[in-house]
Design an enzyme around this catalytic site. Structure first.
Site, PDB file in Angstrom:
ATOM      1  N   TRP A   1      11.079 -11.389  83.060  1.00  0.00           N
ATOM      2  CA  TRP A   1      11.804 -11.731  81.825  1.00  0.00           C
ATOM      3  C   TRP A   1      12.135 -13.212  81.740  1.00  0.00           C
ATOM      4  O   TRP A   1      12.550 -13.825  82.734  1.00  0.00           O
ATOM      5  CB  TRP A   1      13.097 -10.928  81.798  1.00  0.00           C
ATOM      6  CG  TRP A   1      14.136 -11.395  80.845  1.00  0.00           C
ATOM      7  CD1 TRP A   1      15.096 -12.348  81.065  1.00  0.00           C
ATOM      8  CD2 TRP A   1      14.355 -10.934  79.503  1.00  0.00           C
ATOM      9  NE1 TRP A   1      15.894 -12.503  79.957  1.00  0.00           N
ATOM     10  CE2 TRP A   1      15.455 -11.639  78.981  1.00  0.00           C
ATOM     11  CE3 TRP A   1      13.723  -9.986  78.688  1.00  0.00           C
ATOM     12  CZ2 TRP A   1      15.953 -11.437  77.686  1.00  0.00           C
ATOM     13  CZ3 TRP A   1      14.217  -9.778  77.402  1.00  0.00           C
ATOM     14  CH2 TRP A   1      15.320 -10.499  76.916  1.00  0.00           C
TER      15      TRP A   1
ATOM     16  N   ASP B   1      16.600 -18.187  77.383  1.00  0.00           N
ATOM     17  CA  ASP B   1      16.839 -19.587  76.987  1.00  0.00           C
ATOM     18  C   ASP B   1      16.105 -20.662  77.793  1.00  0.00           C
ATOM     19  O   ASP B   1      16.081 -20.606  79.025  1.00  0.00           O
ATOM     20  CB  ASP B   1      18.321 -19.948  77.178  1.00  0.00           C
ATOM     21  CG  ASP B   1      19.268 -18.938  76.627  1.00  0.00           C
ATOM     22  OD1 ASP B   1      18.839 -17.980  75.993  1.00  0.00           O
ATOM     23  OD2 ASP B   1      20.476 -19.116  76.846  1.00  0.00           O
TER      24      ASP B   1
ATOM     25  N   GLN C   1      16.026 -19.277  81.692  1.00  0.00           N
ATOM     26  CA  GLN C   1      16.678 -18.062  82.161  1.00  0.00           C
ATOM     27  C   GLN C   1      15.581 -17.076  82.555  1.00  0.00           C
ATOM     28  O   GLN C   1      14.647 -16.821  81.780  1.00  0.00           O
ATOM     29  CB  GLN C   1      17.558 -17.489  81.043  1.00  0.00           C
ATOM     30  CG  GLN C   1      18.775 -18.339  80.734  1.00  0.00           C
ATOM     31  CD  GLN C   1      19.808 -18.223  81.841  1.00  0.00           C
ATOM     32  OE1 GLN C   1      20.576 -17.285  81.876  1.00  0.00           O
ATOM     33  NE2 GLN C   1      19.838 -19.181  82.757  1.00  0.00           N
TER      34      GLN C   1
HETATM   35  C1  FRU Z   1      22.061 -17.239  75.273  1.00  0.00           C
HETATM   36  C2  FRU Z   1      22.744 -16.742  76.510  1.00  0.00           C
HETATM   37  C3  FRU Z   1      23.610 -17.826  77.103  1.00  0.00           C
HETATM   38  C4  FRU Z   1      23.701 -17.421  78.545  1.00  0.00           C
HETATM   39  C5  FRU Z   1      22.337 -16.836  78.795  1.00  0.00           C
HETATM   40  C6  FRU Z   1      22.327 -15.690  79.757  1.00  0.00           C
HETATM   41  O1  FRU Z   1      20.894 -16.577  74.944  1.00  0.00           O
HETATM   42  O2  FRU Z   1      23.503 -15.592  76.221  1.00  0.00           O
HETATM   43  O3  FRU Z   1      24.850 -17.994  76.504  1.00  0.00           O
HETATM   44  O4  FRU Z   1      23.960 -18.506  79.370  1.00  0.00           O
HETATM   45  O5  FRU Z   1      21.837 -16.413  77.550  1.00  0.00           O
HETATM   46  O6  FRU Z   1      21.024 -15.334  80.091  1.00  0.00           O
END
Ligand code: FRU
Length: 485
Positions: free
Chosen positions: A41, A44, A60
């Site tokens: 997965w 961000d 992420q």
């Molecule tokens: C935004 C978010 C951020 C957080 C991240 C977690 O898409 O919710 O605020 O840091 O994704 O994966």
């Protein structure tokens, strides 16, 4: 000591896992010029920054499944924004202060080091930490977390305190951290530091009030043409005509900033992208003076990834931003032009009914279509089209409404499939379309408006056709784009 061993084990495990497992992804399943995770997965973009003359992008990342899970930071780098080199996983959730996840954050280069600032999740609390590295390996600072949520003023919600944007002005570092207040409005907390280790709360730098969602995620803040731009991604917004949509949005505000954390005055919020899949963008300034944006091309609420894929999520094409009449325009980075091959072009093509043009098809394409001014009522482009599938771009000139419709793109769930934006019926309309298998990015009138959406139509379905009651297409110019990652 225990912690240190565990730390390297968790990261090493992720690195071994991604290297071993990425070979399960069938050849030809991934896009060719958009960033995707090696496996698992992606959400961000994080730490979009330049370090030692290369552009680094983190993201992420949950390598172990195609669903969101304990967040790691994945890592890629590039010299030209199009061809990306995959790097080993950079951060794993492996300390007491981030065992719940290494959430989003930003990066900068300082004193020859690459500095990452990110959010650590520990229980219900969110804190900010620093990792320092050399462009490949990153070590979390012993003094972490450098900002705890008790630094927030009263009336702020400590469980929603994340996604630091870090920058340097003079000798001072600043960090803007996304937050919300007890009245369910998004806000940004500003912190400053002389050395990246000790941070002081400065003030609540901005707040969204009732119009702009309940929590501001993923801020970015940068100068442009003598003005300053703030980008935020609010949660739980309400649609306002076609300007925003329900749920997670990405907005920008153009304003004036005095510097040194002082005086920030902004105008109204505007949508960055009108498509179905766009969120949490970050930008960098390049040495040649450009401002480049990259966003996550997926929506939180409409998860489309086919069940048999071993990877999920991708980034948008990096986009050059400019300001015109107080509004942001976005176009694909100019480096994309180096990857164009096989030009096919037509000019002055009348369309009454449905028309297909020899050589105008494909799923890895850069296609520009201009529709001359006229008294037609509806102009449609069908993409990824075949007997059983199609995705439509529809311009209703009478209502001034431009729509992406992926209802028949092959989705098997009852998810949102259409979104529209106003495009004034004044003169000709120029539509530039980037497709990279499942990625569809539509830049209207030289990037005045953009629509970004995903469609998981089988990759061999590559037909394109044009429909109109009576239109004249000034230009139809198509290139293939191949940049196999
Ligand atoms: C935004 C978010 C951020 C957080 C991240 C977690 O898409 O919710 O605020 O840091 O994704 O994966």
């Amino acid at each position: 000591m225990m912690m240190k061993n565990e730390t390297s084990e968790a990261l090493q495990h992720a690195r071994n896992y991604e290297t071993e497992k990425q070979s399960v992804i069938p050849d030809g399943q991934k896009p060719s010029f958009h960033v995707t995770p090696k496996i698992g997965w992606m959400n961000d973009p994080n730490g979009f920054s330049i370090y030692q003359e290369e552009v680094h992008l983190f993201f992420q990342y949950h390598p172990y499944s195609t669903k969101w899970g304990p967040m790691h930071w994945g890592h890629v780098k590039t010299k030209d924004f199009i061809k990306w080199e995959e790097m080993p996983c950079a951060l794993a959730p492996d300390t007491a202060y981030d065992h719940g996840g290494c959430f989003s954050g930003n990066a900068l280069a300082a004193d020859g080091k690459h500095i990452l600032m990110y959010t650590g999740v520990c229980g219900p609390e969110q804190v900010q930490g620093i990792a320092v590295g050399d462009g490949r390996d990153y070590e979390k600072m012993p003094g972490n977390p450098v900002i705890r949520s008790d630094a927030l003023p009263e009336g702020s919600v400590r469980e929603d305190f994340r996604d630091p944007k870090i920058w340097k002005e003079g000798n001072t570092y600043y960090a803007l951290v996304g937050s919300r207040n007890a009245a369910f409005a998004g806000q940004l907390a500003l912190f400053s530091s002389a050395d990246i280790k000790d941070w002081q709360f400065e003030r609540i730098f901005d707040e969204g009030g009732k119009d702009y969602g309940t929590m501001w995620e993923c801020p970015d803040f940068f100068p442009m043409d003598g003005k300053q731009v703030l980008i935020v991604s609010p949660q739980y917004m309400r649609a306002k005509g076609l300007e925003f949509h329900n749920g997670n949005n990405s907005l920008y505000f153009v304003g004036d900033y005095e510097g040194a954390g002082k005086g920030w005055k902004r105008g109204e919020g505007r949508s960055l992208d009108y498509g179905l899949d766009f969120y949490a963008p970050q930008t960098i300034g390049t040495p040649d003076g450009r401002r480049i944006l990259i966003g996550w091309m997926q929506s939180w609420d409409n998860y489309l990834t086919p069940e048999d894929f071993q990877w999920s999520g991708m980034m948008t094409i990096p986009r050059e931003l400019t300001l015109a009449n107080g509004k942001i325009r976005q176009l694909p980075v100019r480096e994309l032009e180096h990857y164009r091959t096989g030009k096919v072009e037509y000019h002055q093509v009348p369309v009454a009914g449905e028309v297909q043009l020899t050589g105008i098809r494909g799923r890895n394409i850069d296609l520009t279509v201009t529709v001359e001014d006229g008294s037609y009522s509806v102009f449609t482009i069908k993409l990824a089209a075949g007997p059983d599938y199609e995705t439509r771009l529809v311009y209703d000139r009478v209502r001034g409404m431009f729509t992406t419709d992926r209802t028949y793109s092959g989705g098997r769930k009852d998810l949102l499939s259409q979104r529209s934006m106003y495009v004034k019926p004044e003169g000709k309309i120029k539509i530039r379309i980037l497709m990279d298998l499942y990625a569809l990015e539509v830049f209207v009138n030289d990037g005045e408006q953009v629509m970004t959406s995903l469609l998981y139509t089988p990759v061999e379905v590559d037909g394109i056709s044009f429909l109109c009651d009576s239109c004249l297409l000034g230009d139809v110019i198509k290139y293939e784009i191949t940049a196999k990652q």
